[in-house]
Motif scaffolding. Structure first.
Motif, PDB file in Angstrom:
ATOM      1  N   HIS A  87      12.246  17.638  14.617  1.00  0.00           N
ATOM      2  CA  HIS A  87      13.176  17.287  13.537  1.00  0.00           C
ATOM      3  C   HIS A  87      13.712  18.517  12.801  1.00  0.00           C
ATOM      4  CE1 HIS A  87      12.240  13.011  14.044  1.00  0.00           C
ATOM      5  NE2 HIS A  87      10.973  13.382  14.122  1.00  0.00           N
ATOM      6  N   CYS A  88      13.738  19.665  13.476  1.00  0.00           N
ATOM      7  CA  CYS A  88      14.453  20.834  12.950  1.00  0.00           C
ATOM      8  C   CYS A  88      15.882  20.716  13.465  1.00  0.00           C
ATOM      9  CB  CYS A  88      13.793  22.129  13.412  1.00  0.00           C
ATOM     10  SG  CYS A  88      12.151  22.404  12.709  1.00  0.00           S
ATOM     11  N   THR A  89      16.685  19.957  12.765  1.00  0.00           N
ATOM     12  CA  THR A  89      17.964  19.495  13.313  1.00  0.00           C
ATOM     13  C   THR A  89      19.019  20.591  13.441  1.00  0.00           C
ATOM     14  OG1 THR A  89      18.524  18.757  11.063  1.00  0.00           O
ATOM     15  CG2 THR A  89      17.646  17.112  12.572  1.00  0.00           C
ATOM     16  N   LYS A  90      18.831  21.758  12.792  1.00  0.00           N
ATOM     17  CA  LYS A  90      19.779  22.858  12.931  1.00  0.00           C
ATOM     18  C   LYS A  90      19.274  23.953  13.862  1.00  0.00           C
ATOM     19  CE  LYS A  90      22.397  22.381   8.644  1.00  0.00           C
ATOM     20  NZ  LYS A  90      22.916  23.065   7.429  1.00  0.00           N
ATOM     21  N   LEU A  91      18.140  23.743  14.450  1.00  0.00           N
ATOM     22  CA  LEU A  91      17.579  24.749  15.350  1.00  0.00           C
ATOM     23  C   LEU A  91      18.464  24.889  16.593  1.00  0.00           C
ATOM     24  CD1 LEU A  91      15.021  26.580  15.755  1.00  0.00           C
ATOM     25  CD2 LEU A  91      14.125  24.728  17.173  1.00  0.00           C
ATOM     26  N   VAL A  92      18.920  26.112  16.863  1.00  0.00           N
ATOM     27  CA  VAL A  92      19.779  26.347  18.028  1.00  0.00           C
ATOM     28  C   VAL A  92      19.134  27.302  19.022  1.00  0.00           C
ATOM     29  CG1 VAL A  92      21.914  25.888  16.766  1.00  0.00           C
ATOM     30  CG2 VAL A  92      21.014  28.216  16.839  1.00  0.00           C
ATOM     31  N   GLU A  93      18.079  27.998  18.593  1.00  0.00           N
ATOM     32  CA  GLU A  93      17.529  29.041  19.463  1.00  0.00           C
ATOM     33  C   GLU A  93      16.004  29.074  19.394  1.00  0.00           C
ATOM     34  OE1 GLU A  93      17.625  33.946  19.852  1.00  0.00           O
ATOM     35  OE2 GLU A  93      18.950  32.921  18.433  1.00  0.00           O
ATOM     36  N   VAL A  94      15.381  29.061  20.563  1.00  0.00           N
ATOM     37  CA  VAL A  94      13.944  29.285  20.682  1.00  0.00           C
ATOM     38  C   VAL A  94      13.756  30.678  21.258  1.00  0.00           C
ATOM     39  CG1 VAL A  94      11.793  28.543  21.749  1.00  0.00           C
ATOM     40  CG2 VAL A  94      13.451  26.833  20.989  1.00  0.00           C
ATOM     41  N   ASP A  95      13.055  31.515  20.538  1.00  0.00           N
ATOM     42  CA  ASP A  95      12.914  32.911  20.932  1.00  0.00           C
ATOM     43  C   ASP A  95      12.228  33.035  22.292  1.00  0.00           C
ATOM     44  OD1 ASP A  95      13.161  35.714  19.338  1.00  0.00           O
ATOM     45  OD2 ASP A  95      11.465  35.783  20.728  1.00  0.00           O
ATOM     46  N   GLN A  96      12.719  33.972  23.102  1.00  0.00           N
ATOM     47  CA  GLN A  96      12.145  34.195  24.420  1.00  0.00           C
ATOM     48  C   GLN A  96      10.662  34.545  24.367  1.00  0.00           C
ATOM     49  OE1 GLN A  96      13.070  34.088  27.598  1.00  0.00           O
ATOM     50  NE2 GLN A  96      15.230  33.528  27.396  1.00  0.00           N
ATOM     51  N   ASN A 143      20.201  12.962  27.638  1.00  0.00           N
ATOM     52  CA  ASN A 143      21.489  12.929  28.338  1.00  0.00           C
ATOM     53  C   ASN A 143      21.351  13.384  29.791  1.00  0.00           C
ATOM     54  OD1 ASN A 143      24.243  12.417  28.484  1.00  0.00           O
ATOM     55  ND2 ASN A 143      24.814  14.480  27.823  1.00  0.00           N
ATOM     56  N   MET A 144      20.263  12.979  30.419  1.00  0.00           N
ATOM     57  CA  MET A 144      20.011  13.347  31.810  1.00  0.00           C
ATOM     58  C   MET A 144      20.600  12.297  32.746  1.00  0.00           C
ATOM     59  SD  MET A 144      16.039  14.536  31.416  1.00  0.00           S
ATOM     60  CE  MET A 144      15.849  14.784  33.173  1.00  0.00           C
ATOM     61  N   SER A 184      19.781  15.946  22.299  1.00  0.00           N
ATOM     62  CA  SER A 184      20.938  15.478  23.062  1.00  0.00           C
ATOM     63  C   SER A 184      21.841  16.615  23.527  1.00  0.00           C
ATOM     64  CB  SER A 184      21.748  14.479  22.230  1.00  0.00           C
ATOM     65  OG  SER A 184      22.053  15.024  20.960  1.00  0.00           O
ATOM     66  N   LYS A 185      21.879  17.734  22.800  1.00  0.00           N
ATOM     67  CA  LYS A 185      22.732  18.841  23.213  1.00  0.00           C
ATOM     68  C   LYS A 185      22.141  19.634  24.362  1.00  0.00           C
ATOM     69  CE  LYS A 185      25.716  19.713  19.291  1.00  0.00           C
ATOM     70  NZ  LYS A 185      26.263  20.728  18.357  1.00  0.00           N
ATOM     71  N   LEU A 186      20.847  19.439  24.613  1.00  0.00           N
ATOM     72  CA  LEU A 186      20.297  20.034  25.830  1.00  0.00           C
ATOM     73  C   LEU A 186      21.035  19.464  27.024  1.00  0.00           C
ATOM     74  CD1 LEU A 186      16.419  20.154  25.365  1.00  0.00           C
ATOM     75  CD2 LEU A 186      17.999  22.063  25.498  1.00  0.00           C
ATOM     76  N   GLY A 187      21.277  18.165  26.943  1.00  0.00           N
ATOM     77  CA  GLY A 187      22.047  17.498  27.975  1.00  0.00           C
ATOM     78  C   GLY A 187      21.460  17.641  29.352  1.00  0.00           C
ATOM     79  N   GLY A 188      22.108  17.011  30.307  1.00  0.00           N
ATOM     80  CA  GLY A 188      21.641  17.093  31.669  1.00  0.00           C
ATOM     81  C   GLY A 188      21.624  18.519  32.177  1.00  0.00           C
ATOM     82  N   ASN A 234      20.564  20.243  17.753  1.00  0.00           N
ATOM     83  CA  ASN A 234      21.496  21.327  18.039  1.00  0.00           C
ATOM     84  C   ASN A 234      20.944  22.352  19.019  1.00  0.00           C
ATOM     85  OD1 ASN A 234      24.103  21.150  16.404  1.00  0.00           O
ATOM     86  ND2 ASN A 234      22.555  20.653  14.873  1.00  0.00           N
ATOM     87  N   LEU A 235      19.785  22.069  19.573  1.00  0.00           N
ATOM     88  CA  LEU A 235      19.195  22.967  20.565  1.00  0.00           C
ATOM     89  C   LEU A 235      19.942  22.816  21.882  1.00  0.00           C
ATOM     90  CD1 LEU A 235      16.856  24.978  20.994  1.00  0.00           C
ATOM     91  CD2 LEU A 235      15.464  23.049  21.737  1.00  0.00           C
ATOM     92  N   CYS A 236      20.540  23.906  22.347  1.00  0.00           N
ATOM     93  CA  CYS A 236      21.409  23.836  23.530  1.00  0.00           C
ATOM     94  C   CYS A 236      20.753  24.333  24.803  1.00  0.00           C
ATOM     95  CB  CYS A 236      22.694  24.635  23.283  1.00  0.00           C
ATOM     96  SG  CYS A 236      23.698  24.013  21.924  1.00  0.00           S
ATOM     97  N   LYS A 237      19.710  25.128  24.673  1.00  0.00           N
ATOM     98  CA  LYS A 237      19.069  25.652  25.879  1.00  0.00           C
ATOM     99  C   LYS A 237      17.602  25.941  25.604  1.00  0.00           C
ATOM    100  CE  LYS A 237      20.418  30.465  25.015  1.00  0.00           C
ATOM    101  NZ  LYS A 237      21.078  31.663  25.571  1.00  0.00           N
ATOM    102  N   LEU A 238      16.853  25.994  26.695  1.00  0.00           N
ATOM    103  CA  LEU A 238      15.436  26.310  26.625  1.00  0.00           C
ATOM    104  C   LEU A 238      15.213  27.673  27.270  1.00  0.00           C
ATOM    105  CD1 LEU A 238      14.013  22.861  27.749  1.00  0.00           C
ATOM    106  CD2 LEU A 238      14.105  23.746  25.429  1.00  0.00           C
ATOM    107  N   PRO A 239      14.407  28.529  26.660  1.00  0.00           N
ATOM    108  CA  PRO A 239      14.185  29.849  27.257  1.00  0.00           C
ATOM    109  C   PRO A 239      13.408  29.751  28.559  1.00  0.00           C
ATOM    110  CG  PRO A 239      12.734  29.516  25.380  1.00  0.00           C
ATOM    111  CD  PRO A 239      13.676  28.357  25.394  1.00  0.00           C
TER     112      PRO A 239
END
Length: 364
Positions: A230-239, A329-330, A280-284, A257-262
């Motif tokens: 529920h960190c709804t503005k999180l966009v980046e997980v540090d490598q 969204n897979m 949901s922004k991770l998407g398929g 708002n998380l768009c990618k996984l490291p």
């Protein structure tokens, strides 16, 4: 009679539970109390045999109301007139009296102040200066001004819900902390510089709605539980998350708002619980990219030596027991899912998957 026959460590363990930990999942208090140099697993066994504490069906610490009242009365009688001379403070009237009048002493080892948001007080951090032996601190809707250097350097557990600052001050000494909880905070970043917290096992940043990126995890090598849900503005997980070799639980549910996984997440070979539901922004594409990387690591057609990994470390990812991918969204589930041979729970609900891979048959 049961209490009087306990040794000093068992008495301290019982009083900590009675004052602060009833109703909590026992796993977290065990980590905290181990950090306080107790032996909670054996101690709780003694307390259970004497009917002073029990573990309920949800793995929570439970205690009969009369037993809990007895424990708290034992603490109250340490100093009937001066709350600041008791070992543990939990009653908000007593705690406010101590903090407002600055009467806390080195006898105080634990303090809890849980207030509704409408009554949020502003206190000077100097009121904690006299409580040099404080090891357990639980605050909710409390705002401290001044230097956080005044807080005890012996803190093992810091639970501070609705923390108002945008960043944890560098003056806060955290080297002895085993568990940190800043859920529902106003944090935009956790800390600016790399922190080396060798003892930290539990970090809860959930519901930090302004947090945009995770901290550098390089110095958190003992971390076992990381909650970012529920960190709804999180966009980046540090490598650097790949450095967390002891991480067991990673919850990023509803990080919208998380768009990618490291890619370094595949190095988490002890991970048993992963929740990226409602991201949901991770998407398929993002989830499939994650699986594609996993596939390239476990595939025998590509030498793991080319990326500096051994087959044993690669296959360590298969220890995952629980995987939650709800509403990601897979459109399909890659066949690599069959490599997670330890998987016991898989949630794929609210996706657009029409076919399941045959490799699921390998998950016995």
């Amino acid at each position: 009679m049961s209490f009087d026959s306990l040794d000093d460590e068992q008495k301290g363990l019982f009083l900590d539970i009675a004052c602060f930990f009833v109703g909590m999942d026992q796993d977290l208090p065990i980590k905290i109390l181990e950090g306080c140099s107790f032996f909670p697993k054996s101690g709780m066994g003694v307390l259970a045999r004497r009917c002073l504490v029990r573990i309920d069906s949800d793995n929570q610490l439970a205690m009969h109301d009369l037993i809990q009242d007895m424990g708290r009365e034992i603490v109250r009688q340490e100093s009937c007139r001066e709350p600041g001379e008791r070992s543990r403070l939990w009653c908000h009237e007593d705690v406010l009296d101590v903090l407002i009048n600055n009467t806390g002493t080195r006898l105080v080892e634990g303090l809890a102040l849980n207030l509704p948001r409408s009554n949020e007080p502003e206190l000077d951090a100097k009121v904690f200066a006299g409580m040099s032996r404080l090891r357990l601190l639980h605050l909710s809707n409390v705002h401290l001004i001044g230097s956080y250097e005044c807080l005890s350097r012996r803190l093992v557990w810091l639970c501070w819900k609705s923390f108002q600052l945008k960043c944890i001050p560098s003056t806060l000494y955290m080297d002895n902390m085993v568990a940190i909880d800043f859920s529902y905070s106003s944090l935009e970043e956790v800390w600016r510089e790399t922190k080396v917290l060798k003892k930290l096992k539990y970090l809860n940043l959930s519901h930090s709605y302004f947090l945009t990126k995770t901290p550098d995890f390089t110095g958190l090598r003992s971390l076992e539980i990381l909650l970012l849900n529920h960190c709804t503005k999180l966009v980046e997980v540090d490598q650097s998350i790949g450095c967390l070799k002891n991480l067991l639980v990673l919850n990023m549910k509803n990080c919208q708002n998380l768009c990618k996984l490291p890619r370094s997440m595949f190095l988490l070979k002890c991970l048993v619980h992963l929740d990226i539901s409602v991201c949901s922004k991770l998407g398929g594409s993002a989830v499939m990219s994650w699986y594609s990387s996993f596939s390239s690591l476990v595939s025998l057609t590509r030498s793991p030596d080319s990326i500096g990994l051994s087959p044993a470390s690669i296959l360590g990812s298969s220890c995952i027991l629980k995987l939650y991918l709800e509403n990601c969204n897979m459109s399909y589930m890659p066949s690599e899912i069959g490599s997670l041979v330890s998987l016991e729970c898989l949630n794929l609900s609210r996706n657009k998957i029409s076919n399941l891979p045959a490799s699921l048959a390998f998950l016995n």
